[in-house]
Design an enzyme around this catalytic site. Sequence first.
Site, PDB file in Angstrom:
ATOM      1  N   ARG A 105       0.888  -1.173   0.000  1.00  0.00           N
ATOM      2  CA  ARG A 105       0.000   0.000   0.000  1.00  0.00           C
ATOM      3  C   ARG A 105       0.920   1.215   0.000  1.00  0.00           C
ATOM      4  O   ARG A 105       1.571   1.515   0.997  1.00  0.00           O
ATOM      5  CB  ARG A 105      -0.901  -0.002   1.235  1.00  0.00           C
ATOM      6  CG  ARG A 105      -1.643   1.302   1.434  1.00  0.00           C
ATOM      7  CD  ARG A 105      -2.724   1.216   2.462  1.00  0.00           C
ATOM      8  NE  ARG A 105      -3.829   0.396   1.996  1.00  0.00           N
ATOM      9  CZ  ARG A 105      -5.038   0.367   2.553  1.00  0.00           C
ATOM     10  NH1 ARG A 105      -5.307   1.107   3.602  1.00  0.00           N
ATOM     11  NH2 ARG A 105      -5.988  -0.407   2.061  1.00  0.00           N
ATOM     12  N   HIS A 132      -7.374   0.756  -6.368  1.00  0.00           N
ATOM     13  CA  HIS A 132      -7.532  -0.214  -5.275  1.00  0.00           C
ATOM     14  C   HIS A 132      -8.110  -1.514  -5.879  1.00  0.00           C
ATOM     15  O   HIS A 132      -9.260  -1.861  -5.644  1.00  0.00           O
ATOM     16  CB  HIS A 132      -8.449   0.355  -4.191  1.00  0.00           C
ATOM     17  CG  HIS A 132      -8.302  -0.314  -2.860  1.00  0.00           C
ATOM     18  ND1 HIS A 132      -7.503  -1.420  -2.659  1.00  0.00           N
ATOM     19  CD2 HIS A 132      -8.856  -0.034  -1.647  1.00  0.00           C
ATOM     20  CE1 HIS A 132      -7.574  -1.783  -1.387  1.00  0.00           C
ATOM     21  NE2 HIS A 132      -8.384  -0.964  -0.753  1.00  0.00           N
ATOM     22  N   GLN A 135      -9.740  -4.437  -3.715  1.00  0.00           N
ATOM     23  CA  GLN A 135     -11.052  -4.082  -3.172  1.00  0.00           C
ATOM     24  C   GLN A 135     -12.154  -4.320  -4.209  1.00  0.00           C
ATOM     25  O   GLN A 135     -13.176  -4.944  -3.924  1.00  0.00           O
ATOM     26  CB  GLN A 135     -11.046  -2.602  -2.744  1.00  0.00           C
ATOM     27  CG  GLN A 135     -12.382  -2.104  -2.226  1.00  0.00           C
ATOM     28  CD  GLN A 135     -12.769  -2.728  -0.903  1.00  0.00           C
ATOM     29  OE1 GLN A 135     -11.995  -2.727   0.029  1.00  0.00           O
ATOM     30  NE2 GLN A 135     -13.974  -3.288  -0.815  1.00  0.00           N
ATOM     31  N   ASP A 227     -18.008   6.050  -0.876  1.00  0.00           N
ATOM     32  CA  ASP A 227     -16.677   6.009  -0.261  1.00  0.00           C
ATOM     33  C   ASP A 227     -16.444   7.366   0.412  1.00  0.00           C
ATOM     34  O   ASP A 227     -17.228   8.313   0.222  1.00  0.00           O
ATOM     35  CB  ASP A 227     -15.627   5.723  -1.362  1.00  0.00           C
ATOM     36  CG  ASP A 227     -14.247   5.395  -0.804  1.00  0.00           C
ATOM     37  OD1 ASP A 227     -14.100   5.266   0.428  1.00  0.00           O
ATOM     38  OD2 ASP A 227     -13.308   5.272  -1.617  1.00  0.00           O
ATOM     39  N   CYS A 268     -16.609   0.509   0.777  1.00  0.00           N
ATOM     40  CA  CYS A 268     -15.376  -0.259   0.956  1.00  0.00           C
ATOM     41  C   CYS A 268     -14.865  -0.210   2.392  1.00  0.00           C
ATOM     42  O   CYS A 268     -14.087  -1.073   2.798  1.00  0.00           O
ATOM     43  CB  CYS A 268     -14.308   0.250  -0.003  1.00  0.00           C
ATOM     44  SG  CYS A 268     -14.100   2.037   0.100  1.00  0.00           S
ATOM     45  N   ARG A 296     -12.964  -9.614   1.421  1.00  0.00           N
ATOM     46  CA  ARG A 296     -11.558  -9.249   1.184  1.00  0.00           C
ATOM     47  C   ARG A 296     -10.638 -10.425   1.532  1.00  0.00           C
ATOM     48  O   ARG A 296      -9.662 -10.687   0.846  1.00  0.00           O
ATOM     49  CB  ARG A 296     -11.168  -8.012   2.013  1.00  0.00           C
ATOM     50  CG  ARG A 296     -11.785  -6.702   1.544  1.00  0.00           C
ATOM     51  CD  ARG A 296     -11.283  -6.279   0.165  1.00  0.00           C
ATOM     52  NE  ARG A 296      -9.841  -6.195   0.106  1.00  0.00           N
ATOM     53  CZ  ARG A 296      -9.121  -5.153   0.501  1.00  0.00           C
ATOM     54  NH1 ARG A 296      -9.729  -4.070   0.939  1.00  0.00           N
ATOM     55  NH2 ARG A 296      -7.798  -5.165   0.410  1.00  0.00           N
TER      56      ARG A 296
END
Length: 336
Positions: A105, A132, A135, A227, A268, A296
């Site tokens: 990340r 991402h 995700q 988000d 998310c 996930r």
Amino acid sequence: MVLRKDFIDIQDFSSDELFHLILLIEVTKEATKSRALPELLHKASLAMIFEEPSTRTRVSFEVAMTNLGGHALYLRPGEIHLGARETIADTARVLSRMVDGIEARLLHHKDILELAKYSSVPVINGLTDLQHPTQVLSDVFTMYEHSGMIRGLNLTFVGDSTNVANSLMAISTKMGINYTQATPRKYQPLPELLKQAEENARESGSRLLITEEVEEAVKDADFIYTDLWWWVGQEHEAEERLKAFMPRYQVNERLLSLAPKHVKVMHCLPASRGMEITDEVMDGPRSIVFDQAENRLHTEEALLIAFIYPRLAKPRYEGGNRYLDRIENVLARFSY
Ligand code: CP
């Protein structure tokens, strides 16, 4: 289908490849729930580099490695030399000699491209400023679980053009999901990403619409996704962003009343409750946000199997381990 070494950007993969990864998630979820996931990454290691905090990505990758019989290392800036006392390229070269895969990340997308360029082991993008992908792969699986379909679904994203939104636009237009995004003009997607999505949509036959008209955007939605309105480093823009998004782009009961009755709500996470989504919606019957979070884990299991397992040397334990005697002969020389 030759799967590329790294999982960095949805745009790098065909619809067919993405679909098969989703089928693999279905298998890993079922196997994990039955405590029967094979330990395909026995004795394998994953380096996990996090330049930003994480709950879901960190925990899902670490637990996935454990479930697959391997090991994960959590590496933070300040604890390793990456980018400060050592170049990204050198860190990539060193990690590649010791671990079987790298999850990262990173603040800047260009840095993960650099990391992947100099790594001989697979690199998986755990979020950058632009994308991402883990995700959204997981999210398409969640939509598939809830609806039994992918192609032809109507997904409406409401809010800022975050890294998640960028990747959702890419995966939707690749896989034939009709993608609508309701966002104030100033915060709409970057032109180069929109252009790619338009090309994807032309190929897959999906509909793509970016609009400010949020009320219109939700009226046919099977799924509404939102988000955060600002992320780490954008706090100084909070007041301006609040003015642009609140109240029109908040996912609340008023907005859901304009959508079909079967609509499901996605996020998310982490969420700023009371900002982009209300408590009532997030904790309500249409919310599938915690299914998303759970998936996930199974997504990371599938990605680790797909990208790392085929590249590992296979252990040869049949008929005894040919190294054991040699190891024990050496150990016999020592006293303890
Ligand atoms: N959705 C997501 O990536 O969560 P984390 O920031 O907790 O990893």
